[in-house]
Scaffold this motif. Structure first.
Motif, PDB file in Angstrom:
ATOM      1  N   ALA A   1      -1.879  -3.624   4.481  1.00  0.00           N
ATOM      2  CA  ALA A   1      -1.463  -2.441   4.358  1.00  0.00           C
ATOM      3  C   ALA A   1      -1.122  -2.024   5.299  1.00  0.00           C
ATOM      4  O   ALA A   1      -1.628  -1.622   5.844  1.00  0.00           O
ATOM      5  CB  ALA A   1      -2.867  -1.972   3.482  1.00  0.00           C
ATOM      6  N   VAL A   2      -0.292  -0.556   4.814  1.00  0.00           N
ATOM      7  CA  VAL A   2      -0.152   0.186   5.611  1.00  0.00           C
ATOM      8  C   VAL A   2      -0.179   1.197   5.052  1.00  0.00           C
ATOM      9  O   VAL A   2      -0.121   1.670   3.612  1.00  0.00           O
ATOM     10  CB  VAL A   2       1.690   0.718   5.623  1.00  0.00           C
ATOM     11  N   ARG A   3      -0.918   2.837   5.968  1.00  0.00           N
ATOM     12  CA  ARG A   3      -1.153   3.313   5.218  1.00  0.00           C
ATOM     13  C   ARG A   3      -0.629   4.358   4.987  1.00  0.00           C
ATOM     14  O   ARG A   3       1.146   4.397   4.893  1.00  0.00           O
ATOM     15  CB  ARG A   3      -1.951   4.806   6.032  1.00  0.00           C
ATOM     16  N   ALA A   4      -0.277   5.419   3.680  1.00  0.00           N
ATOM     17  CA  ALA A   4       0.225   5.997   2.965  1.00  0.00           C
ATOM     18  C   ALA A   4       0.792   7.014   4.194  1.00  0.00           C
ATOM     19  O   ALA A   4       1.994   7.708   3.186  1.00  0.00           O
ATOM     20  CB  ALA A   4      -0.747   6.344   1.789  1.00  0.00           C
ATOM     21  N   GLU A   5       0.160   7.348   4.654  1.00  0.00           N
ATOM     22  CA  GLU A   5       1.018   8.653   6.048  1.00  0.00           C
ATOM     23  C   GLU A   5       1.741   8.069   6.408  1.00  0.00           C
ATOM     24  O   GLU A   5       2.572   8.773   6.755  1.00  0.00           O
ATOM     25  CB  GLU A   5      -0.239   8.635   6.951  1.00  0.00           C
ATOM     26  N   ASP A   6       1.619   7.079   6.989  1.00  0.00           N
ATOM     27  CA  ASP A   6       2.293   6.345   8.036  1.00  0.00           C
ATOM     28  C   ASP A   6       3.909   6.075   6.913  1.00  0.00           C
ATOM     29  O   ASP A   6       4.486   5.285   7.794  1.00  0.00           O
ATOM     30  CB  ASP A   6       2.210   5.003   8.404  1.00  0.00           C
TER      31      ASP A   6
ATOM     32  N   ARG B   1      -1.125   6.498  -3.416  1.00  0.00           N
ATOM     33  CA  ARG B   1      -1.990   7.448  -3.391  1.00  0.00           C
ATOM     34  C   ARG B   1      -0.672   8.973  -3.110  1.00  0.00           C
ATOM     35  O   ARG B   1      -0.839   9.664  -2.817  1.00  0.00           O
ATOM     36  CB  ARG B   1      -2.912   7.187  -1.826  1.00  0.00           C
TER      37      ARG B   1
ATOM     38  N   VAL C   1       5.661   1.288  13.107  1.00  0.00           N
ATOM     39  CA  VAL C   1       4.905   1.179  12.339  1.00  0.00           C
ATOM     40  C   VAL C   1       3.779  -0.492  13.312  1.00  0.00           C
ATOM     41  O   VAL C   1       5.358  -1.416  13.052  1.00  0.00           O
ATOM     42  CB  VAL C   1       4.671   0.834  10.969  1.00  0.00           C
TER      43      VAL C   1
ATOM     44  N   GLU D   1      -3.527  -0.075  -3.605  1.00  0.00           N
ATOM     45  CA  GLU D   1      -4.177   1.352  -2.712  1.00  0.00           C
ATOM     46  C   GLU D   1      -3.683   2.217  -2.343  1.00  0.00           C
ATOM     47  O   GLU D   1      -3.426   3.296  -2.865  1.00  0.00           O
ATOM     48  CB  GLU D   1      -5.316   0.699  -2.509  1.00  0.00           C
ATOM     49  N   GLN D   2      -3.015   1.833  -1.613  1.00  0.00           N
ATOM     50  CA  GLN D   2      -2.294   3.111  -0.364  1.00  0.00           C
ATOM     51  C   GLN D   2      -0.982   3.412  -1.080  1.00  0.00           C
ATOM     52  O   GLN D   2      -0.699   4.609  -1.216  1.00  0.00           O
ATOM     53  CB  GLN D   2      -2.181   2.077   0.991  1.00  0.00           C
TER      54      GLN D   2
ATOM     55  N   SER E   1      -5.474  -4.146  -1.663  1.00  0.00           N
ATOM     56  CA  SER E   1      -6.012  -2.701  -0.646  1.00  0.00           C
ATOM     57  C   SER E   1      -4.102  -2.041  -0.545  1.00  0.00           C
ATOM     58  O   SER E   1      -4.221  -0.917  -0.255  1.00  0.00           O
ATOM     59  CB  SER E   1      -6.709  -2.817   0.889  1.00  0.00           C
TER      60      SER E   1
ATOM     61  N   THR F   1      -5.244  -9.091   0.025  1.00  0.00           N
ATOM     62  CA  THR F   1      -4.241  -7.748   0.649  1.00  0.00           C
ATOM     63  C   THR F   1      -4.286  -6.867  -0.433  1.00  0.00           C
ATOM     64  O   THR F   1      -4.135  -6.183  -0.175  1.00  0.00           O
ATOM     65  CB  THR F   1      -4.145  -8.291   1.915  1.00  0.00           C
TER      66      THR F   1
END
Length: 253
Positions: free
Chosen positions: A91-96, A29, A192, A25-26, A22, A19
């Protein structure tokens, strides 16, 4: 990024080769000023993959430290105004992640993850969730529900860490007590889902597992710290017993 202040993301990882890429990667961003990865006790390719896929500062310890110690080390090494804490297991989305940064930029001292929407009914709560809720109630912060610095992601200002002490981050509930007792602004501005996504391991499965015992023990330490400031009954006054009469009786003897 909803701030002009510098921001650091601090990730504590152990055996997360599946993980970590990923996760990074977030984070990449976001226009972060620092990414600090504390790799500890890993026996897989976590360190190698982190090096290959990021320009982050990577700190390596051959022995397991625990996530909380890793976060404390990352905070100590960082130089940014806002510190964002994550784990490397999913991974936690960048938006979150943005709402936690935004909340601190707007004056919140500590922005917790609001896990309330993901909790079952109270009768199905585990011991860890009950202790989190009890600690907040004990400090007259029922508004925080069962939200805690034990859960990620969360963010805080550097000024907070310097005030309560970097070492206190090693036991998050104690850090939370110190922050509440200091009157700092603590909120849970975003959610989250780390409840269902929490990676199941050998040491966190079943009732009374080692991880649960450790976190409950952390909260016992935190309750003891709170009692030193507020008294043995915390925020639960005894309005029934007239204890002063027994003290007078003893004085008369």
């Amino acid at each position: 990024m909803p701030t002009n202040r510098s921001v650091a993301a601090i990730v504590s990882v152990m055996n997360e080769e599946a993980t970590i890429v990923s996760v990074l990667e977030q984070l990449q961003r976001l226009p972060l000023n620092e990414i600090i990865v504390v790799v500890n006790g890993s026996r897989d390719r976590t360190l190698e993959k982190a090096r290959q896929h990021s320009q982050a500062m990577i700190v390596y310890y051959p022995d397991p430290l625990g996530h909380d110690v890793g976060r404390a080390i990352g905070a100590k090494l960082s130089h940014s105004d806002i510190l964002l804490f994550l784990d490397g297991d999913f991974a936690v989305r960048a938006e979150d992640l943005v709402p936690f940064i935004h909340a601190v930029d707007q004056g919140t001292d500590i922005a917790l993850n609001n896990i309330t929407p993901y909790l079952p009914s109270f009768s199905h709560w585990d011991s860890v969730t009950i202790m989190k809720r009890f600690l907040n109630l004990s400090l007259n912060r029922s508004d925080l529900h069962a939200n805690s610095m034990t859960a990620v992601p969360h963010a805080m200002s550097r000024a907070v860490v310097e005030q309560i002490g970097y070492s206190e981050l090693m036991v998050p509930p104690k850090a939370q007590v110190r922050a509440i007792m200091a009157g700092l602004r603590i909120a849970a501005p975003a959610s989250v889902n780390v409840v269902s996504k929490n990676k199941m391991r050998k040491n966190n499965r079943g009732m009374d597992n080692p991880v649960a015992r450790m976190i409950v023990g952390d909260h016992v330490e935190a309750v003891e710290l709170a009692m030193q400031h507020t008294g043995n009954r915390l925020n639960f006054p005894d309005k029934v017993r007239k204890r002063q009469y027994t003290r007078r009786e003893a004085a008369c003897r």
